[in-house]
Motif scaffolding. Structure first.
Motif, mmCIF file in Angstrom:
data_model
loop_
_atom_site.group_PDB
_atom_site.id
_atom_site.type_symbol
_atom_site.label_atom_id
_atom_site.label_comp_id
_atom_site.label_asym_id
_atom_site.label_seq_id
_atom_site.Cartn_x
_atom_site.Cartn_y
_atom_site.Cartn_z
ATOM 1 N N LYS A 1 0.829 -1.206 0.000
ATOM 2 C CA LYS A 1 0.000 0.000 0.000
ATOM 3 C C LYS A 1 0.867 1.260 0.000
ATOM 4 O O LYS A 1 1.758 1.422 0.812
ATOM 5 C CB LYS A 1 -0.913 0.024 1.217
ATOM 6 C CG LYS A 1 -1.810 1.253 1.255
ATOM 7 C CD LYS A 1 -3.172 0.943 1.770
ATOM 8 C CE LYS A 1 -4.060 2.167 1.795
ATOM 9 N NZ LYS A 1 -4.484 2.606 0.502
ATOM 10 N N GLY A 2 0.574 2.142 -0.955
ATOM 11 C CA GLY A 2 1.282 3.406 -1.068
ATOM 12 C C GLY A 2 2.500 3.368 -1.970
ATOM 13 O O GLY A 2 3.067 4.411 -2.277
ATOM 14 N N ALA A 3 2.925 2.186 -2.407
ATOM 15 C CA ALA A 3 4.075 2.055 -3.313
ATOM 16 C C ALA A 3 3.552 1.903 -4.739
ATOM 17 O O ALA A 3 2.690 1.061 -5.004
ATOM 18 C CB ALA A 3 4.933 0.855 -2.935
ATOM 19 N N PHE A 4 4.069 2.724 -5.635
ATOM 20 C CA PHE A 4 3.595 2.741 -7.013
ATOM 21 C C PHE A 4 4.741 2.637 -7.993
ATOM 22 O O PHE A 4 5.809 3.234 -7.786
ATOM 23 C CB PHE A 4 2.872 4.067 -7.307
ATOM 24 C CG PHE A 4 1.498 4.176 -6.726
ATOM 25 C CD1 PHE A 4 0.380 3.957 -7.520
ATOM 26 C CD2 PHE A 4 1.306 4.499 -5.388
ATOM 27 C CE1 PHE A 4 -0.899 4.074 -6.989
ATOM 28 C CE2 PHE A 4 0.040 4.614 -4.849
ATOM 29 C CZ PHE A 4 -1.070 4.398 -5.652
ATOM 30 N N ILE A 5 4.494 1.920 -9.095
ATOM 31 C CA ILE A 5 5.340 1.995 -10.282
ATOM 32 C C ILE A 5 4.703 3.084 -11.135
ATOM 33 O O ILE A 5 3.482 3.111 -11.308
ATOM 34 C CB ILE A 5 5.367 0.653 -11.045
ATOM 35 C CG1 ILE A 5 5.983 -0.428 -10.152
ATOM 36 C CG2 ILE A 5 6.112 0.808 -12.360
ATOM 37 C CD1 ILE A 5 5.784 -1.837 -10.687
ATOM 38 N N ILE A 6 5.517 3.983 -11.645
ATOM 39 C CA ILE A 6 4.993 5.090 -12.430
ATOM 40 C C ILE A 6 5.556 5.005 -13.839
ATOM 41 O O ILE A 6 6.764 5.133 -14.056
ATOM 42 C CB ILE A 6 5.321 6.442 -11.768
ATOM 43 C CG1 ILE A 6 4.730 6.453 -10.346
ATOM 44 C CG2 ILE A 6 4.789 7.591 -12.621
ATOM 45 C CD1 ILE A 6 5.139 7.629 -9.515
ATOM 46 N N GLU A 7 4.664 4.739 -14.768
ATOM 47 C CA GLU A 7 5.017 4.663 -16.186
ATOM 48 C C GLU A 7 4.825 6.039 -16.817
ATOM 49 O O GLU A 7 3.966 6.815 -16.387
ATOM 50 C CB GLU A 7 4.110 3.657 -16.914
ATOM 51 C CG GLU A 7 4.171 2.248 -16.383
ATOM 52 C CD GLU A 7 5.316 1.438 -16.954
ATOM 53 O OE1 GLU A 7 6.024 1.933 -17.852
ATOM 54 O OE2 GLU A 7 5.496 0.298 -16.507
ATOM 55 N N LEU A 8 5.588 6.333 -17.820
ATOM 56 C CA LEU A 8 5.405 7.567 -18.568
ATOM 57 C C LEU A 8 4.227 7.428 -19.515
ATOM 58 O O LEU A 8 4.033 6.387 -20.139
ATOM 59 C CB LEU A 8 6.670 7.899 -19.363
ATOM 60 C CG LEU A 8 7.937 8.170 -18.551
ATOM 61 C CD1 LEU A 8 9.108 8.455 -19.484
ATOM 62 C CD2 LEU A 8 7.731 9.318 -17.575
ATOM 63 N N ASP A 9 3.440 8.462 -19.633
ATOM 64 C CA ASP A 9 2.362 8.541 -20.620
ATOM 65 C C ASP A 9 2.930 9.358 -21.783
ATOM 66 O O ASP A 9 2.840 10.584 -21.805
ATOM 67 C CB ASP A 9 1.135 9.204 -19.993
ATOM 68 C CG ASP A 9 -0.061 9.195 -20.923
ATOM 69 O OD1 ASP A 9 -0.014 8.504 -21.965
ATOM 70 O OD2 ASP A 9 -1.050 9.886 -20.595
ATOM 71 N N ARG A 10 3.538 8.655 -22.710
ATOM 72 C CA ARG A 10 4.313 9.302 -23.776
ATOM 73 C C ARG A 10 3.394 9.883 -24.859
ATOM 74 O O ARG A 10 2.504 9.199 -25.351
ATOM 75 C CB ARG A 10 5.263 8.305 -24.417
ATOM 76 C CG ARG A 10 6.266 7.728 -23.454
ATOM 77 C CD ARG A 10 7.059 6.605 -24.090
ATOM 78 N NE ARG A 10 7.808 5.881 -23.086
ATOM 79 C CZ ARG A 10 9.055 5.493 -23.237
ATOM 80 N NH1 ARG A 10 9.695 5.730 -24.355
ATOM 81 N NH2 ARG A 10 9.667 4.846 -22.274
ATOM 82 N N LYS A 11 3.672 11.113 -25.217
ATOM 83 C CA LYS A 11 3.030 11.779 -26.356
ATOM 84 C C LYS A 11 4.080 11.786 -27.461
ATOM 85 O O LYS A 11 5.086 12.497 -27.379
ATOM 86 C CB LYS A 11 2.601 13.205 -26.007
ATOM 87 C CG LYS A 11 1.753 13.320 -24.738
ATOM 88 C CD LYS A 11 0.495 12.491 -24.797
ATOM 89 C CE LYS A 11 -0.304 12.700 -23.514
ATOM 90 N NZ LYS A 11 -1.228 11.658 -23.218
ATOM 91 N N THR A 12 3.862 10.959 -28.474
ATOM 92 C CA THR A 12 4.877 10.700 -29.498
ATOM 93 C C THR A 12 4.542 11.418 -30.802
ATOM 94 O O THR A 12 3.383 11.492 -31.200
ATOM 95 C CB THR A 12 4.960 9.179 -29.754
ATOM 96 O OG1 THR A 12 5.200 8.523 -28.505
ATOM 97 C CG2 THR A 12 6.072 8.833 -30.711
#
Length: 181
Positions: free
Chosen positions: A9-20
């Protein structure tokens, strides 16, 4: 940003939301509003960089004791690491559980490490660099750590340890400091 909550709880993997487009891509790597929307602490007290010359280099397992407990946003900017975090919150349903995530220059993902978690990583390639945004100032008198090879933690490092600091090697086993954590 794409926030993927882990089983801790509270730990996140953060992916980029790429605008290509034809130039490449653009992505937001940090936003206080988005972090706050996920109940994360959107404070950056310090930004740090670590360079690791040899694969197999191990850093960790680090944390700071309250009241100087720190959150971290960790990203690998060159090379690759296996990043491991351990929940040190005794009141948590996932106390002493851990996750491991590969962060590398290709996936550009980040790992958000909540306060009161131990954090460490191993370089998977030579010449690996990491960037940390930390939610609390470095406080030497609040510094803590656990042994990377503590059998009770059961952490699996993919490579033999080639380099580790004498300070990290001297950290105590959990059973020796558990009442303090």
């Amino acid at each position: 940003m794409i926030f993927i909550e882990t089983n801790l709880k509270g730990a996140f993997i953060i992916e980029l939301d790429r605008k290509t487009d034809e130039r490449g891509f653009f992505a937001r790597a940090f936003c206080q509003h988005e972090f706050r929307d996920h109940d994360l602490r959107p404070v950056i007290a310090q930004a740090n960089i670590a360079s690791n010359i040899r694969k197999g280099t191990l850093r960790g397992m680090h944390f700071q004791y309250p009241p100087a407990a720190e959150s971290k946003l960790v990203r690998c900017t060159r090379g690759a690491i296996l990043d491991i975090i351990v929940d040190l919150r005794p009141e948590s349903a996932t106390y002493l559980e851990h996750i491991s995530v590969e962060l590398n220059e290709d996936n550009m993902r980040a790992l958000y490490v909540p306060e009161r978690f131990a954090h460490g990583y191993q370089a998977l390639r030579d010449n690996t660099d990491t960037s940390y945004q930390v939610g609390e100032f470095y406080t030497p008198q609040a510094e803590g750590g656990l042994r990377h090879d503590d059998p009770r933690l059961g952490l699996n490092w993919p490579l033999p340890v080639s380099v580790i600091s004498s300070k990290d090697r001297a950290f105590h086993l959990l059973h020796e400091v558990e009442d303090e954590v």
